[in-house]
Design an enzyme around this catalytic site. Structure first.
Site, PDB file in Angstrom:
ATOM      1  N   LYS A 280       0.824  -1.212   0.000  1.00  0.00           N
ATOM      2  CA  LYS A 280       0.000   0.000   0.000  1.00  0.00           C
ATOM      3  C   LYS A 280       0.864   1.270   0.000  1.00  0.00           C
ATOM      4  CE  LYS A 280      -4.138  -1.824   0.041  1.00  0.00           C
ATOM      5  NZ  LYS A 280      -3.809  -3.152  -0.492  1.00  0.00           N
TER       6      LYS A 280
HETATM    7  N1  T4K Z   1      -9.724  -4.010   0.794  1.00  0.00           N
HETATM    8  C1  T4K Z   1      -9.099  -3.715  -0.362  1.00  0.00           C
HETATM    9  C2  T4K Z   1      -9.823  -2.877  -1.358  1.00  0.00           C
HETATM   10  C3  T4K Z   1      -7.795  -4.163  -0.595  1.00  0.00           C
HETATM   11  O1  T4K Z   1      -7.182  -3.864  -1.759  1.00  0.00           O
HETATM   12  C4  T4K Z   1      -7.146  -4.941   0.382  1.00  0.00           C
HETATM   13  C5  T4K Z   1      -5.812  -5.446   0.149  1.00  0.00           C
HETATM   14  C6  T4K Z   1      -7.834  -5.214   1.583  1.00  0.00           C
HETATM   15  C7  T4K Z   1      -9.142  -4.728   1.757  1.00  0.00           C
HETATM   16  C8  T4K Z   1      -7.239  -6.044   2.685  1.00  0.00           C
HETATM   17  O2  T4K Z   1      -6.171  -5.393   3.366  1.00  0.00           O
HETATM   18  P1  T4K Z   1      -4.993  -6.293   4.062  1.00  0.00           P
HETATM   19  O3  T4K Z   1      -5.663  -7.321   4.917  1.00  0.00           O
HETATM   20  O4  T4K Z   1      -4.157  -6.893   2.964  1.00  0.00           O
HETATM   21  O5  T4K Z   1      -4.242  -5.265   4.877  1.00  0.00           O
HETATM   22  C9  T4K Z   1      -2.130  -7.671  -2.521  1.00  0.00           C
HETATM   23  C10 T4K Z   1      -2.069  -7.329  -1.052  1.00  0.00           C
HETATM   24  O6  T4K Z   1      -1.647  -8.448  -0.274  1.00  0.00           O
HETATM   25  C11 T4K Z   1      -3.356  -6.830  -0.496  1.00  0.00           C
HETATM   26  O7  T4K Z   1      -3.036  -6.149   0.705  1.00  0.00           O
HETATM   27  C12 T4K Z   1      -4.016  -5.846  -1.460  1.00  0.00           C
HETATM   28  N2  T4K Z   1      -5.320  -5.414  -1.013  1.00  0.00           N
HETATM   29  C13 T4K Z   1      -4.170  -6.468  -2.828  1.00  0.00           C
HETATM   30  C14 T4K Z   1      -4.792  -5.508  -3.815  1.00  0.00           C
HETATM   31  O8  T4K Z   1      -2.886  -6.804  -3.295  1.00  0.00           O
HETATM   32  P2  T4K Z   1      -1.761  -9.971  -3.704  1.00  0.00           P
HETATM   33  O9  T4K Z   1      -2.205 -11.342  -3.373  1.00  0.00           O
HETATM   34  O10 T4K Z   1      -1.990  -9.484  -5.084  1.00  0.00           O
HETATM   35  O11 T4K Z   1      -0.233  -9.733  -3.256  1.00  0.00           O
HETATM   36  P3  T4K Z   1       1.113 -10.315  -3.850  1.00  0.00           P
HETATM   37  O12 T4K Z   1       1.780 -11.138  -2.797  1.00  0.00           O
HETATM   38  O13 T4K Z   1       0.877 -10.942  -5.161  1.00  0.00           O
HETATM   39  O14 T4K Z   1       2.018  -9.004  -4.015  1.00  0.00           O
HETATM   40  C15 T4K Z   1       1.750  -8.040  -5.001  1.00  0.00           C
HETATM   41  C16 T4K Z   1       3.043  -7.587  -5.665  1.00  0.00           C
HETATM   42  O15 T4K Z   1       3.847  -6.888  -4.728  1.00  0.00           O
HETATM   43  C17 T4K Z   1       3.904  -8.733  -6.203  1.00  0.00           C
HETATM   44  O16 T4K Z   1       4.378  -8.411  -7.502  1.00  0.00           O
HETATM   45  C18 T4K Z   1       5.067  -8.823  -5.235  1.00  0.00           C
HETATM   46  C19 T4K Z   1       5.176  -7.414  -4.661  1.00  0.00           C
HETATM   47  N3  T4K Z   1       5.624  -7.431  -3.263  1.00  0.00           N
HETATM   48  C20 T4K Z   1       4.763  -7.939  -2.324  1.00  0.00           C
HETATM   49  C21 T4K Z   1       5.143  -7.975  -1.009  1.00  0.00           C
HETATM   50  C22 T4K Z   1       4.209  -8.540   0.039  1.00  0.00           C
HETATM   51  C23 T4K Z   1       6.863  -6.957  -2.926  1.00  0.00           C
HETATM   52  O17 T4K Z   1       7.615  -6.511  -3.791  1.00  0.00           O
HETATM   53  N4  T4K Z   1       7.228  -6.950  -1.590  1.00  0.00           N
HETATM   54  C24 T4K Z   1       6.426  -7.451  -0.613  1.00  0.00           C
HETATM   55  O18 T4K Z   1       6.781  -7.413   0.575  1.00  0.00           O
HETATM   56  O19 T4K Z   1      -2.534  -8.995  -2.682  1.00  0.00           O
END
Ligand code: T4K
Length: 373
Positions: A188
């Site tokens: 975020k």
């Molecule tokens: N409501 C809305 C509208 C939301 O968008 C979200 C979260 C929530 C509620 C819930 O909030 P939280 O419980 O998460 O606080 C990601 C995020 O995990 C998620 O927080 C977010 N929305 C959503 C839109 O995106 P994924 O499954 O797509 O994440 P992931 O692991 O594929 O990572 C995304 C990209 O970021 C990848 O290319 C890798 C990169 N990355 C990721 C992490 C964790 C990094 O470079 N470093 C890191 O540490 O969900």
């Protein structure tokens, strides 16, 4: 193809504030030996956020999803609650986990936020609330939703996961509806590793949320509610305090990258950029393209980008209502705009670390994929 020297570009690369500031907080944690449970750095962060947003209460949480769940509970929502299907699945899950049925409403094609007409059509005698999502940092149609909520006696709250430091009508998002919920996930605009918060001007609601966040303890040995564990740790709060010091720089970097994409994509027929409401403040965290030709071409572009190390995303395809976990539930209202948009959206790597040449690399790959037969 991705060569060893080509850097992979991510959507949501974490923004990290200065290491020395973070280290100074780590020193404090070591000095006090206080790691969690309503610690002093969490208090500092809650005060800083409440002041920044201009609300009476900020209740920091372990993540945005738990913050949503606790907000739903603290508001006493039951039966059915209306949400967009075009959102991260956590918005709907937060309801399901509380035994509340998410009822999906459609979105507006230009803003990707709830369409008030669709919301009104989805109301039933079981409806107790509405959760608007400020998608991509753009505010939901707050006034119209508040009007509907008031006329039908419903609680209105917002999933403001994308909208930290954005505005609606010139007012910082966080003080609208009964409560708003931020996510401070690593990806975020503003992160605390994992984290989130409920912000509200309702003192009683905030007190209930604090109770629920800490197992329902109302003092030592006195549990008055079947709560959960939603506490933010001190190390997360330390990251938050650190990142607050550079928020303006991050926003400037985000806006610069967004502008570069706007200029580059302007020359690519068939893909347009979702432009934030420029009359409002936006954090420019998301660079959102819309591929006119639909899912087949969008997915072809996605594959081409991935093969070049550009990890673009299809947020929020296929729409929550089409996820296996929700797909068997009947729809109360049709969702044609959700389906149209979910098939076309392509979220591109943004943020301050994306250089102009990388924007060119992404847009050139998009253009090639569109032109490939
Ligand atoms: N409501 C809305 C509208 C939301 O968008 C979200 C979260 C929530 C509620 C819930 O909030 P939280 O419980 O998460 O606080 C990601 C995020 O995990 C998620 O927080 C977010 N929305 C959503 C839109 O995106 P994924 O499954 O797509 O994440 P992931 O692991 O594929 O990572 C995304 C990209 O970021 C990848 O290319 C890798 C990169 N990355 C990721 C992490 C964790 C990094 O470079 N470093 C890191 O540490 O969900």
């Amino acid at each position: 193809m991705t060569g060893p020297s080509v850097e992979r570009l991510h959507v949501g690369r974490p923004n990290l504030g200065p290491r020395d500031v973070f280290d100074s907080y780590v020193d404090r944690i070591y000095a006090t030996n206080w790691l969690t449970n309503d610690g002093p750095i969490v208090h500092e962060l809650e005060t800083a956020i409440a002041n920044r947003v201009g609300v009476r209460n900020c209740v920091a949480m372990s993540n945005g999803t738990v913050a949503l769940e606790i907000a739903v509970r603290a508001l006493g929502l039951t039966g059915e609650v209306i949400v967009p299907s075009f959102t991260f699945v956590a918005t709907a899950h937060a309801l399901s986990w509380q035994g509340v049925t998410p009822v999906f409403a459609d979105i507006d094609e230009a803003t990707h936020c709830l369409d008030p007409q669709s919301v009104e059509a989805a109301i039933s005698p079981e409806t107790t609330g509405i959760i608007g999502v400020h998608t991509w940092g753009r505010a939901s149609p707050i006034e119209k939703l508040q009007n509907i909520a008031d006329r039908h006696g419903l609680a209105l709250m917002f999933d403001a996961a994308h909208a930290f430091d954005c505005t609606y009508g010139g007012h910082t998002i966080g003080g609208f509806g009964r409560a708003e919920v931020f996510s401070f996930h690593a990806t975020k605009f503003f992160n605390t590793f994992e984290g989130g918060a409920i912000v509200t001007n309702d003192d009683d609601l905030a007190a209930r949320a604090r109770l629920m966040r800490n197992f329902g303890f109302a003092g030592y040995d006195n549990v008055v509610y079947a709560g959960t564990n939603g506490k933010m740790t001190e190390i997360s709060a330390a990251m938050g305090m650190t990142n607050l010091t550079v928020l303006e720089d991050i926003k400037i970097g985000n806006a610069r990258t967004h502008d570069a994409y706007a200029a580059a994509l302007d020359k690519v027929a068939g893909v347009s950029l979702v432009v934030p409401d420029l009359a409002e403040r936006n954090n420019f965290q998301y660079v959102v393209g819309v591929v006119d030709a639909g899912a087949e071409v969008r997915d072809r572009i996605l594959s081409a980008l991935h093969s070049r190390g550009v990890l673009a995303r299809r947020y929020f395809w296929p729409g929550v209502h089409r996820m296996p976990v929700y797909a068997s539930s009947a729809l109360r209202v049709p969702l044609p705009v959700t389906e149209h948009i979910a098939d076309r959206v392509l979220v591109l790597p943004g943020g301050p670390s994306i250089a102009a040449r990388e924007v060119d690399r992404v847009t050139n790959a998009i253009e090639e994929a569109i032109n490939a037969v």
